[in-house]
Design an enzyme around this catalytic site. Structure first.
Site, PDB file in Angstrom:
ATOM      1  N   CYS A  51      75.881  43.625  74.979  1.00  0.00           N
ATOM      2  CA  CYS A  51      76.643  42.490  74.471  1.00  0.00           C
ATOM      3  C   CYS A  51      77.810  42.959  73.613  1.00  0.00           C
ATOM      4  O   CYS A  51      78.858  42.320  73.564  1.00  0.00           O
ATOM      5  CB  CYS A  51      75.734  41.546  73.687  1.00  0.00           C
ATOM      6  SG  CYS A  51      74.801  42.356  72.369  1.00  0.00           S
ATOM      7  N   GLU A 108      71.498  35.432  69.356  1.00  0.00           N
ATOM      8  CA  GLU A 108      72.470  36.502  69.590  1.00  0.00           C
ATOM      9  C   GLU A 108      72.752  36.477  71.076  1.00  0.00           C
ATOM     10  O   GLU A 108      71.908  36.859  71.882  1.00  0.00           O
ATOM     11  CB  GLU A 108      71.907  37.851  69.129  1.00  0.00           C
ATOM     12  CG  GLU A 108      72.976  38.929  68.996  1.00  0.00           C
ATOM     13  CD  GLU A 108      73.222  39.673  70.298  1.00  0.00           C
ATOM     14  OE1 GLU A 108      74.222  39.326  70.979  1.00  0.00           O
ATOM     15  OE2 GLU A 108      72.444  40.564  70.633  1.00  0.00           O
TER      16      GLU A 108
END
Length: 459
Positions: free
Chosen positions: A262, A228
């Site tokens: 993010c 990720e």
């Protein structure tokens, strides 16, 4: 690489921790490998008791755990408290649902019978970042421990006390040695740990560079990885959006965790008819955000996590302006102690500017004016990232059709990209691969074994 607590509000080093020796690392690997052979045979009830207890302890210790986040990486205290609760809810979610997710799957072959049994694969390595020091670990640890795997966790070097607090949660919850192991190791030791036969797979949340390195090491050793990585999430505002509410969500989406997420909204793509109204209201809110002590509930703007984070973001903004981007507000650090960046808005951003193609990890918003849905989609997809995105409109069906054209792992309608235990989390492109959370998150590191029974006389 030293593990240090440096308070981002003051810039003062609080405490440091030594890296473990090669001998200590080898001992921890052997202990985890040995315990896996026990843990994999334990019942779901045995696993559930520990994971549910971790959730309970997180809630009991919320104040102290939250204060550690704020001390080590500067998150505002209310946000830190929210992270602790979200993390606890993830442990509770998997304690409650893992047995159902891992049940045998019956198949219907043309002849005989068959089913798929989901089995743990062994000791897993997790490499986690500083921006959500409890939540990122919960996403990885909770499902995999409930699945029967064991966890070794290398946390970011600037949140060592958070890392130790997590390990203590497991110890106090009754986890035997080897089930969850914190590793204070330097980055240059990671490849050797991945290559060790004890480690069966690896999961990383972090930068593109770190992801490429970990994926290469895992691939070299024929081990699965889940990544990720970064994001440059579009936040699309259609002309029929409820503007006041949309602006409130835009501020939240960009400024949560001081922009260090993010999945934070980073590129605001606004229809021409409402662009001026959106920008005026968006700017007005950001201008009121004053920096302050993140330990105080009244503070609206906390510091960035480190001096290097502040300097790096300043450099990206400066490069973008030199490349032709228009600075509408902010653009520099505050003249005060600590690592504070002014809320910043960039517009008219050319394609060769850093703000156009890089992830800006902080309180910097890029704003774009578009004239059609097609133009909005083209711009939203004009990035190597593919993590999340958001669309704001009063026409939900229109929003859903538009969402289907966005190249990301997640698209939210009338809400910034977010996270909760029962929704899958992950991206595509340079944002990584694999999924965490929901039933999909527990499936990543399993052996899905086919067991087939046939009549011996069948041909």
């Amino acid at each position: 690489m030293a593990y240090k607590t440096v308070n981002p509000f003051t810039g003062v080093e609080i405490k440091s921790f030594d890296e473990i020796s090669k001998k200590e690392l080898d001992g921890k690997l052997k202990k985890a490998a040995a315990f896996f052979e026990i843990w994999r045979k334990n019942s779901f009830d045995d696993r559930k008791k520990i994971i549910q207890k971790v959730a309970d302890l997180m809630r009991e210790r919320s104040d102290k755990l939250a204060a550690l986040i704020t001390l080590e990486m500067g998150k505002r205290i209310k946000e830190s408290e929210g992270e602790v609760e979200l993390s606890a809810s993830i442990y509770q979610y998997y304690a409650t649902n893992a047995e159902h997710f891992l049940a045998d799957t019956a198949l219907t072959p043309e002849k005989g019978s068959a089913y798929v049994r989901k089995e743990p694969i062994g000791v897993l390595l997790g490499i986690e970042p500083w921006n959500y020091p409890y939540y990122q670990v919960a996403r990885f640890a909770a499902p995999n421990i409930m699945a029967g795997n064991c966890i070794m966790l290398k946390h970011a070097s600037n949140v060592p006390q958070c890392a130790l607090a997590i390990e203590k949660l497991f110890t106090d919850a009754g986890a035997p040695a080897g089930l969850y192991t914190n590793l204070f190791i330097s980055t240059d030791k990671i490849e050797d740990v991945i290559a060790d036969p004890v480690i069966k797979a690896v999961s990383l949340t972090g930068s593109e560079k770190a992801g490429a390195s970990v994926a290469a090491a895992a691939g070299k050793n024929l081990k699965k990885s889940v990544l990720e990585l970064g994001g440059s999430d579009p936040f699309i505002v259609l002309e029929d959006a409820d503007m006041d509410t949309t602006v409130n969500w835009a501020v939240y989406g960009r400024m949560q965790n001081c922009g260090q997420a993010c999945i934070a909204a980073k590129r605001f793509i606004v229809m021409d008819k409402v662009y001026d109204e959106f920008l005026e209201k968006f700017t007005a809110v950001l201008q009121k955000m004053e920096p302050g002590d993140p330990m105080l509930e009244a503070t609206k703007l906390g510091p960035l996590s480190s001096k290097s984070a502040l300097e790096g973001l300043e450099e990206q903004v400066e490069k973008s302006i030199k490349a032709g981007a228009k600075l509408l507000m902010g653009g520099k650090r505050f003249n005060m102690k600590g690592y504070f960046m002014q809320p910043t808005i960039l517009a008219d951003i050319p394609k060769d500017a850093a703000a156009y193609h890089e992830e800006l990890f902080g309180p910097v918003a890029s704003v774009y004016r578009v004239n059609s849905e097609d133009e909005a989609v083209t711009l939203a997809n004009a990035t190597r990232f593919g993590l999340g995105g958001a669309i704001f409109t009063t026409d939900e069906k229109r929003g859903q059709k538009l969402a289907e054209r966005i190249n990301t792992g997640m698209v939210f309608i009338n809400h910034p990209t977010g996270s909760q235990p029962d929704l899958p989390f992950g991206g595509t492109g340079q944002s990584g691969y694999g999924r965490e959370l929901s039933s999909l998150g527990i499936d990543e590191f399993l052996n899905k074994k086919l067991i087939r029974t046939s009549d011996i006389n069948d041909k």
